[in-house]
Design an enzyme around this catalytic site. Structure first.
Site, mmCIF file in Angstrom:
data_model
loop_
_atom_site.group_PDB
_atom_site.id
_atom_site.type_symbol
_atom_site.label_atom_id
_atom_site.label_comp_id
_atom_site.label_asym_id
_atom_site.label_seq_id
_atom_site.Cartn_x
_atom_site.Cartn_y
_atom_site.Cartn_z
ATOM 1 N N CYS A 24 12.342 -37.443 16.564
ATOM 2 C CA CYS A 24 13.137 -37.618 17.810
ATOM 3 C C CYS A 24 13.038 -39.264 18.064
ATOM 4 O O CYS A 24 12.013 -40.084 17.607
ATOM 5 C CB CYS A 24 12.629 -37.195 18.954
ATOM 6 S SG CYS A 24 12.686 -35.283 18.780
ATOM 7 N N GLY B 151 17.179 -39.050 14.903
ATOM 8 C CA GLY B 151 17.435 -37.641 15.346
ATOM 9 C C GLY B 151 18.853 -37.406 15.515
ATOM 10 O O GLY B 151 19.507 -38.376 16.120
ATOM 11 N N ASN C 86 8.671 -37.614 21.655
ATOM 12 C CA ASN C 86 8.732 -37.695 20.175
ATOM 13 C C ASN C 86 7.316 -37.336 19.704
ATOM 14 O O ASN C 86 6.366 -38.135 20.199
ATOM 15 C CB ASN C 86 9.086 -39.054 19.743
ATOM 16 C CG ASN C 86 9.014 -39.442 18.373
ATOM 17 O OD1 ASN C 86 8.507 -40.743 18.082
ATOM 18 N ND2 ASN C 86 9.089 -38.444 17.595
ATOM 19 N N GLY C 87 7.169 -36.316 18.725
ATOM 20 C CA GLY C 87 5.903 -35.983 18.210
ATOM 21 C C GLY C 87 5.611 -34.378 18.320
ATOM 22 O O GLY C 87 6.955 -33.827 18.136
ATOM 23 N N TYR D 116 9.327 -45.795 5.947
ATOM 24 C CA TYR D 116 10.379 -44.908 5.822
ATOM 25 C C TYR D 116 11.408 -44.565 7.117
ATOM 26 O O TYR D 116 12.397 -45.042 7.046
ATOM 27 C CB TYR D 116 10.158 -43.544 5.033
ATOM 28 C CG TYR D 116 11.390 -42.753 5.070
ATOM 29 C CD1 TYR D 116 12.438 -43.042 4.125
ATOM 30 C CD2 TYR D 116 11.842 -41.507 5.574
ATOM 31 C CE1 TYR D 116 13.842 -42.412 3.924
ATOM 32 C CE2 TYR D 116 12.667 -40.781 5.745
ATOM 33 C CZ TYR D 116 13.766 -41.234 4.705
ATOM 34 O OH TYR D 116 15.030 -40.229 4.689
ATOM 35 N N CYS E 155 -0.500 -36.469 5.181
ATOM 36 C CA CYS E 155 0.407 -36.151 4.202
ATOM 37 C C CYS E 155 0.049 -36.577 2.667
ATOM 38 O O CYS E 155 0.658 -35.809 1.803
ATOM 39 C CB CYS E 155 1.928 -36.294 4.432
ATOM 40 S SG CYS E 155 2.174 -38.134 4.714
HETATM 41 S S1 SF4 Z 1 1.225 -36.499 8.230
HETATM 42 FE FE1 SF4 Z 1 2.264 -38.252 7.251
HETATM 43 S S2 SF4 Z 1 4.305 -38.305 7.913
HETATM 44 FE FE2 SF4 Z 1 3.161 -36.957 9.425
HETATM 45 S S3 SF4 Z 1 2.281 -38.386 10.849
HETATM 46 FE FE3 SF4 Z 1 0.978 -38.310 9.238
HETATM 47 S S4 SF4 Z 1 1.296 -40.174 7.902
HETATM 48 FE FE4 SF4 Z 1 2.980 -39.430 9.432
#
Ligand code: SF4
Length: 475
Positions: A5, A32, A106-107, A249, A445
């Site tokens: 968002c 978004g 946002n979040g 990104y 991630c």
């Molecule tokens: S898991 Fe990855 S995409 Fe999600 S907030 Fe953390 S760094 Fe960003």
């Protein structure tokens, strides 16, 4: 991958904010595309317009004319929590005993169910399954007993997860960033007021000046006459958890986040990619558009003789309307979206640069396309570490099963995408380019260890829940 968002909030001296909010939402459209909405207040009454679709489709002249008032907030949404329908579109607005509230988020919260059940037991009725309504109800409840700052502080002590919020309480506009500062939020100055926005590009669109980022754990309250703002550090934070993918990104390259121009960070990451895994080929090319700044930084760091060229053309009209639920359709989408420029590629050794590999579908299709166009060798360089785990903080990524790097080594991925070589960027290089320590970044991630306490996952720290007792609020 999709950002969840974008949020904005504006207070001016006496100018209606509907149009400035609308232009800001245009600037944040990349965050978004599912729905767009604006809530304003003219000192007497709250006005709202929320629609599914892109900003340009969600509002017409009449809608903007009907949004009166010199204070308001706006939101663009890509859903990752709550249903894909207009009951979850935002801003969420509610009227209650001590006024009206509008909330744009946002979040992603990770203890929503717990708070929703608690509030439901106290008689709160919910109209959506999203986490924003939960924040709104909690705040509305606290506002019955506390002033605005204390009420926000109490809500912050209860909600756990990532959030950048813009809020209207009657004609007062405020912004809050979660104690780990996972998602961005900044303050800008206009000729006749102030603005809060997910990204500084929205402030630029209004001919405003970026003042600074909202600090993690900070509440910013805009004066409703546009004359300034007050700030309250509601939660002190020693360790942040900025989402590094904002720089890699999600954010616009022309935005400044945490004092860094995103475009320059991406160029630095490209340079670091050369330092770590550069290979001399005839030509270096980006995957458009996201790989462009990386590829330019990479080519600049490479010795003379390595050409930077556009070797792939993007069809800009294949957007989110292209439905591709199956793997087969996703593979077709790559061919619809990208086409190689034969003269750049034919008979050449090629390095192609992208920001990330999620499922691997795009990368293997790309490599195949480049070979079909006559490339002699195809080397792939990625401006981020391998994505090994899902995101719980508000990014629509993919499930663990779908992530190619979740259970494959870099060598196995290279074999699967059929590239001559494949290299990712290290976590250290990301932290260096962002001018911070990796312990101040969310790397969930790419490490599988998260800065928040997520059930069934490992944490990379002892996350302290924001507690009222630990604050230094100006109250
Ligand atoms: S898991 Fe990855 S995409 Fe999600 S907030 Fe953390 S760094 Fe960003």
């Amino acid at each position: 991958m999709h950002e969840k968002c974008g949020v904005v909030g504006i207070s001016t001296a006496d100018r209606d904010v509907a149009r400035p909010l609308y232009y800001s939402l245009y600037a944040l459209q990349h965050r978004g595309q599912e729905s767009a909405g604006i809530v304003t207040h003219d000192g007497f009454q709250q006005y709202e317009h929320v629609e599914m679709g892109l900003v340009g489709d969600a509002f017409d002249e009449g809608d903007l004319d009907s949004l009166n008032g010199s204070n308001g907030i706006g939101h663009v949404r890509y859903p990752t929590s709550g249903s894909v329908n207009n009951c979850c579109a935002q801003p969420f607005s509610v009227s209650f005993k001590s006024g009206s509230l509008g909330l744009a988020h946002n979040g992603n919260l990770i203890n929503t169910d717990e708070i929703r059940e608690e509030l439901a037991a106290l008689g709160h009725a919910f109209t959506s399954d999203g986490d924003t309504e939960v924040i709104a109800h909690d705040l509305a409840r606290n506002l019955l007993e506390e002033d605005l700052v204390r009420a926000v502080k109490r809500t912050m002590s209860r909600i756990h997860g990532s959030y950048s919020l813009t809020i209207t309480h009657d004609e007062t506009v405020l912004g809050v960033r979660d104690p780990q500062g996972n998602r961005p939020l900044c303050i800008g100055e206009l000729d006749d007021g102030y603005v809060l926005a997910s990204e500084s590009a929205a402030i630029d669109t209004l001919d405003g000046e970026l003042v600074r980022d909202v600090r993690p754990g900070e509440l910013v309250v805009l004066h409703d006459d546009g004359s300034g703002f007050d700030t309250y550090q509601l939660v002190e934070t020693e360790q942040t958890a900025h989402c590094f993918f904002e720089h890699v990104y999600f954010a616009r390259p022309d935005s400044v986040i945490d004092d860094e121009l995103v475009y320059e960070v991406r160029r630095d990451l490209g340079g670091a990619l050369w330092e770590e895994s550069g290979i001399e080929t005839d030509v270096v090319m980006p995957v458009p558009d996201s790989g462009r700044a990386f590829a330019s930084g990479y080519a600049d760091a490479a010795p003379e003789g390595v050409d930077f060229a556009e070797g792939l053309m993007k069809n800009r009209y294949v957007g989110r309307t292209f439905i591709m639920p199956t793997q087969d359709e996703r593979e077709r989408a790559v061919r619809l979206k990208l086409n190689p420029i034969k003269s750049t590629v034919e008979g050449k050794t090629v390095t192609v640069i992208d920001d990330s590999i999620v499922r691997g579908t795009t990368s293997s299709q790309l490599v195949e396309l480049l070979y079909e166009a006559g490339a002699e060798e195809v080397h792939v360089r990625i401006g981020a570490p391998p994505i090994v785990a899902p995101c719980y903080m508000g990014i629509d990524m993919a499930s663990r099963e779908e992530l190619i790097a979740a259970d494959k080594s870099v060598d196995e991925i290279r074999e699967e995408i059929k590239a001559d070589s494949l290299s990712y960027l290290s976590i250290g290089a990301i932290a260096d380019a962002l001018g911070t320590s990796d312990s101040n970044l969310c790397l969930g991630c790419v490490t599988g260890e998260y800065p928040y306490d997520i059930e069934g996952e490992q944490t990379d720290r002892e996350v302290e829940r924001p507690a009222v007792g630990h604050s230094s609020a100006d109250d």
